[in-house]
Design a protein around this motif. Structure first.
Motif, PDB file in Angstrom:
ATOM      1  N   ASP A 140       3.830  36.565 -64.796  1.00  0.00           N
ATOM      2  CA  ASP A 140       2.923  36.079 -64.019  1.00  0.00           C
ATOM      3  C   ASP A 140       1.959  37.142 -63.355  1.00  0.00           C
ATOM      4  O   ASP A 140       2.195  37.940 -62.725  1.00  0.00           O
ATOM      5  CB  ASP A 140       3.622  35.731 -62.486  1.00  0.00           C
ATOM      6  CG  ASP A 140       2.993  34.833 -61.417  1.00  0.00           C
ATOM      7  OD1 ASP A 140       1.750  35.184 -61.645  1.00  0.00           O
ATOM      8  OD2 ASP A 140       3.395  34.517 -60.531  1.00  0.00           O
ATOM      9  N   THR A 142      -0.425  37.293 -61.432  1.00  0.00           N
ATOM     10  CA  THR A 142      -0.987  37.405 -60.088  1.00  0.00           C
ATOM     11  C   THR A 142      -0.070  38.534 -59.264  1.00  0.00           C
ATOM     12  O   THR A 142      -0.528  39.121 -58.390  1.00  0.00           O
ATOM     13  CB  THR A 142      -0.560  36.147 -59.281  1.00  0.00           C
ATOM     14  OG1 THR A 142       0.979  35.899 -59.280  1.00  0.00           O
ATOM     15  CG2 THR A 142      -1.052  34.798 -59.861  1.00  0.00           C
ATOM     16  N   GLU A 187      -6.932  40.633 -64.426  1.00  0.00           N
ATOM     17  CA  GLU A 187      -6.552  41.612 -63.131  1.00  0.00           C
ATOM     18  C   GLU A 187      -6.564  42.929 -63.373  1.00  0.00           C
ATOM     19  O   GLU A 187      -6.924  43.825 -62.334  1.00  0.00           O
ATOM     20  CB  GLU A 187      -5.308  41.103 -62.553  1.00  0.00           C
ATOM     21  CG  GLU A 187      -5.286  39.547 -62.005  1.00  0.00           C
ATOM     22  CD  GLU A 187      -5.165  38.750 -63.234  1.00  0.00           C
ATOM     23  OE1 GLU A 187      -4.944  37.330 -62.728  1.00  0.00           O
ATOM     24  OE2 GLU A 187      -4.986  39.110 -64.248  1.00  0.00           O
TER      25      GLU A 187
END
Length: 271
Positions: A140, A142, A187
């Motif tokens: 993940d 995030t 990211e």
């Protein structure tokens, strides 16, 4: 084929959770890499009958026993059982507790688990461990923006063990594998570079580690995953990514997880 014994089993026996014994075994085992012993915990032992069952398992498996028993009657029982079963049993706490009792003139409290008092510090550690599990191997992405530390590197550069070790130091860690065939998460390029740590490793050293990993999985060590050519390509790709991020990169060849983590924590604290 190596003549060294590879199927090493260590039982960690405790009248608490067994975390202390587990960490000590892992610290000692780092000196024998790439041999990785099987650690089997026997936590929250409450009586001699439970000890006897563990010792019988250890005897039948030819295992070593490391115990962190706070209660004196359990330590005494362990000594007897080790003697009668012929199992090598190592007392991690008993001798030190007795020495502290003599030095202080004060009896120990004889309460298992006192180092796991449910205070704010403990809950922060639990939260960090859960974070490391959730955001392991970029399952993940995030988590990259939420993490205190983001570890990046090719496969088998100790990203997961480092994440868990740092989590026990209360750092929230996400780790991201760098693979030439996969585009790195966006990211990585949007967070402060000071929070990203690149992990690299020597080609020969990684070649040995990957071959051992393939053997452990029952696969031929000639697979492309472990070839020097593949490793060189992966490392060159990873360097291009870390150069693009502009992050600090360190070589983990021949370094124990504890040493690498110490360097990373000092880096983060000073940034």
């Amino acid at each position: 084929m190596s003549a060294y014994e590879r199927d090493v089993i260590v039982y960690v026996v405790s009248d608490s959770a067994g975390d202390t014994g587990d960490l000590v075994v892992r610290a000692a085992a780092a000196q024998f890499h790439p041999i990785v012993p099987q650690i089997r915990r026997a936590p929250f032992i409450a009586d001699e009958a439970a000890l006897a069952k563990v010792m019988e398992l250890a005897r039948s498996n030819g295992a070593i026993v490391l115990y962190t028993l706070v209660l004196p009657h359990l330590r005494e029982a362990m000594v007897r059982l080790a003697d009668t079963s012929g199992v090598e049993a190592i007392d991690l706490l008993g001798t030190l507790i007795q020495s502290l009792e003599r030095k202080t003139g004060m009896p120990s409290r004889q309460e298992p688990g006192l180092n796991h008092v449910l205070d704010e510090d403990y809950f922060r550690k639990v939260e960090a461990v859960e974070f490391a599990v959730k955001y392991d191997d970029a399952r993940d992405t995030t988590g990259i923006k939420k993490a205190d530390i983001v570890l990046v590197g090719v496969s088998r550069t100790s990203k997961t063990p480092l994440s868990m070790y740092l989590a026990h130091k209360k750092y929230k860690v996400a780790n991201v594998p760098l693979v030439p065939e996969l585009k790195p998460p966006d990211e990585l390029f949007t967070i402060p570079k000071e929070r990203v740590i690149g992990l690299t490793i020597g080609v020969h050293y990684l070649n040995v580690i990957r071959k051992e990993r393939l053997k452990a999985l029952g696969l031929p060590d000639s697979a492309s995953y472990a070839t020097s050519e593949r490793i060189e390509r992966e490392l060159a790709y990873a360097k291009a990514i870390t150069d693009r991020i502009g992050c600090f990169t360190m070589d983990v060849s021949h370094r124990a997880v504890e040493e690498t983590a110490s360097i990373i924590m000092e880096r983060i604290r000073s940034s």
